[in-house]
Design a protein around this motif. Structure first.
Motif, PDB file in Angstrom:
ATOM      1  N   UNK A 113    -100.488  51.187   5.634  1.00 38.94           N
ATOM      2  CA  UNK A 113    -100.561  52.520   6.246  1.00 38.94           C
ATOM      3  C   UNK A 113    -101.526  53.420   5.469  1.00 38.94           C
ATOM      4  N   UNK A 114    -101.442  53.424   4.136  1.00 38.86           N
ATOM      5  CA  UNK A 114    -102.354  54.243   3.326  1.00 38.86           C
ATOM      6  C   UNK A 114    -103.814  53.830   3.546  1.00 38.86           C
ATOM      7  N   UNK A 115    -104.056  52.541   3.605  1.00 39.06           N
ATOM      8  CA  UNK A 115    -105.424  52.053   3.810  1.00 39.06           C
ATOM      9  C   UNK A 115    -105.936  52.398   5.201  1.00 39.06           C
ATOM     10  N   UNK A 116    -105.075  52.265   6.215  1.00 39.53           N
ATOM     11  CA  UNK A 116    -105.464  52.644   7.572  1.00 39.53           C
ATOM     12  C   UNK A 116    -105.747  54.150   7.657  1.00 39.53           C
ATOM     13  N   UNK A 117    -104.918  54.924   6.986  1.00 39.76           N
ATOM     14  CA  UNK A 117    -105.118  56.376   6.963  1.00 39.76           C
ATOM     15  C   UNK A 117    -106.457  56.726   6.308  1.00 39.76           C
ATOM     16  N   UNK A 118    -106.777  56.076   5.203  1.00 38.85           N
ATOM     17  CA  UNK A 118    -108.059  56.312   4.537  1.00 38.85           C
ATOM     18  C   UNK A 118    -109.219  55.969   5.469  1.00 38.85           C
ATOM     19  N   UNK A 119    -109.107  54.862   6.181  1.00 42.94           N
ATOM     20  CA  UNK A 119    -110.139  54.447   7.142  1.00 42.94           C
ATOM     21  C   UNK A 119    -110.248  55.483   8.264  1.00 42.94           C
ATOM     22  N   UNK A 134    -112.736  48.953  14.887  1.00 44.74           N
ATOM     23  CA  UNK A 134    -111.914  50.150  15.116  1.00 44.74           C
ATOM     24  C   UNK A 134    -110.799  50.214  14.095  1.00 44.74           C
ATOM     25  N   UNK A 135    -110.204  51.384  13.934  1.00 45.21           N
ATOM     26  CA  UNK A 135    -109.129  51.590  12.944  1.00 45.21           C
ATOM     27  C   UNK A 135    -108.005  50.629  13.236  1.00 45.21           C
ATOM     28  N   UNK A 136    -107.397  49.949  13.324  1.00 45.36           N
ATOM     29  CA  UNK A 136    -106.349  49.005  13.605  1.00 45.36           C
ATOM     30  C   UNK A 136    -106.792  47.574  13.435  1.00 45.36           C
ATOM     31  N   UNK A 139    -105.767  45.767  10.203  1.00 41.52           N
ATOM     32  CA  UNK A 139    -104.392  45.355   9.870  1.00 41.52           C
ATOM     33  C   UNK A 139    -104.312  43.906   9.391  1.00 41.52           C
ATOM     34  N   UNK A 140    -104.897  42.917  10.077  1.00 43.41           N
ATOM     35  CA  UNK A 140    -104.800  41.539   9.557  1.00 43.41           C
ATOM     36  C   UNK A 140    -105.473  41.375   8.188  1.00 43.41           C
ATOM     37  N   UNK A 141    -106.572  42.076   7.974  1.00 48.41           N
ATOM     38  CA  UNK A 141    -107.264  42.006   6.684  1.00 48.41           C
ATOM     39  C   UNK A 141    -106.369  42.593   5.597  1.00 48.41           C
ATOM     40  N   UNK A 142    -105.834  43.794   5.839  1.00 47.33           N
ATOM     41  CA  UNK A 142    -104.961  44.439   4.861  1.00 47.33           C
ATOM     42  C   UNK A 142    -103.694  43.623   4.626  1.00 47.33           C
ATOM     43  N   UNK A 143    -103.153  43.036   5.684  1.00 46.77           N
ATOM     44  CA  UNK A 143    -101.962  42.201   5.541  1.00 46.77           C
ATOM     45  C   UNK A 143    -102.239  41.024   4.614  1.00 46.77           C
ATOM     46  N   UNK A 144    -103.370  40.362   4.801  1.00 46.54           N
ATOM     47  CA  UNK A 144    -103.739  39.252   3.923  1.00 46.54           C
ATOM     48  C   UNK A 144    -103.939  39.729   2.485  1.00 46.54           C
ATOM     49  N   UNK A 145    -104.664  40.821   2.323  1.00 47.51           N
ATOM     50  CA  UNK A 145    -104.975  41.319   0.979  1.00 47.51           C
ATOM     51  C   UNK A 145    -103.701  41.713   0.234  1.00 47.51           C
ATOM     52  N   UNK A 146    -102.862  42.529   0.876  1.00 52.26           N
ATOM     53  CA  UNK A 146    -101.681  43.055   0.188  1.00 52.26           C
ATOM     54  C   UNK A 146    -100.527  42.062   0.114  1.00 52.26           C
ATOM     55  N   UNK A 147    -100.388  41.201   1.100  1.00 48.85           N
ATOM     56  CA  UNK A 147     -99.261  40.272   1.099  1.00 48.85           C
ATOM     57  C   UNK A 147     -99.566  38.963   0.375  1.00 48.85           C
TER      58      UNK A 147
END
Length: 160
Positions: A113-119, A134-136, A139-147
């Protein structure tokens, strides 16, 4: 010395440039003063690895796929460097500093959520101009990175 040319080369007049600069300063101050659960060595390695990977990924895919532009199109500047090399690295350091295995999904979701908000804010202030991306879509990239990647990265550092 032509200072105007130097400033133009750094693209400091790009619309919304204040946002990546301001966000990076806020995140850096946060990292410097947060209670440390990571060692300075882990912070240093994480900052370098994530900053390097984010920058290399952008340099590899950015010009070829043209998903979005930062700052002035076709002109790399200080905002691009901060947006690719510094902001993701600072988010990664903060994430790993507070990450707890037993609460992993909570931290993953908060940082997505923080990363999406920054974007999203980067788009709203006009610094990022989206083409296909687009902003959403992040999500798969951030999910891979953070998880997956960042927890593995920290285990790798600690076991090396």
């Amino acid at each position: 010395m032509n200072y105007k040319k130097i400033l133009d080369n750094f693209d400091v007049s790009a619309q919304g440039i204040w946002y990546p600069i301001g966000l990076s300063i806020i995140l850096l101050i946060f990292v410097l003063f947060m209670p440390k659960k990571l060692t300075w060595k882990e912070i240093y390695i994480t900052f370098g690895v994530v900053g390097w990977l984010a920058t290399i990924t952008d340099l590899t895919f950015g010009p070829n796929l043209d998903f979005f532009d930062l700052g002035t199109p076709q002109h790399e500047g200080i905002g691009d460097i901060i947006s690719y090399g510094i902001i993701p690295a600072l988010f990664a350091v903060i994430f790993l500093n507070y990450y707890k295995k037993e609460k992993k999904w909570r931290f993953v979701l908060i940082f997505i959520v923080l990363s999406l908000l920054a974007h999203w804010i980067m788009v709203q202030v006009g610094f990022m101009k989206e083409h296909f991306w687009k902003v959403g879509y992040d999500i798969p990239v951030f999910l891979f990175v953070y998880r997956v990647f960042l927890p593995w990265h920290l285990r790798f550092i600690r076991n090396a």
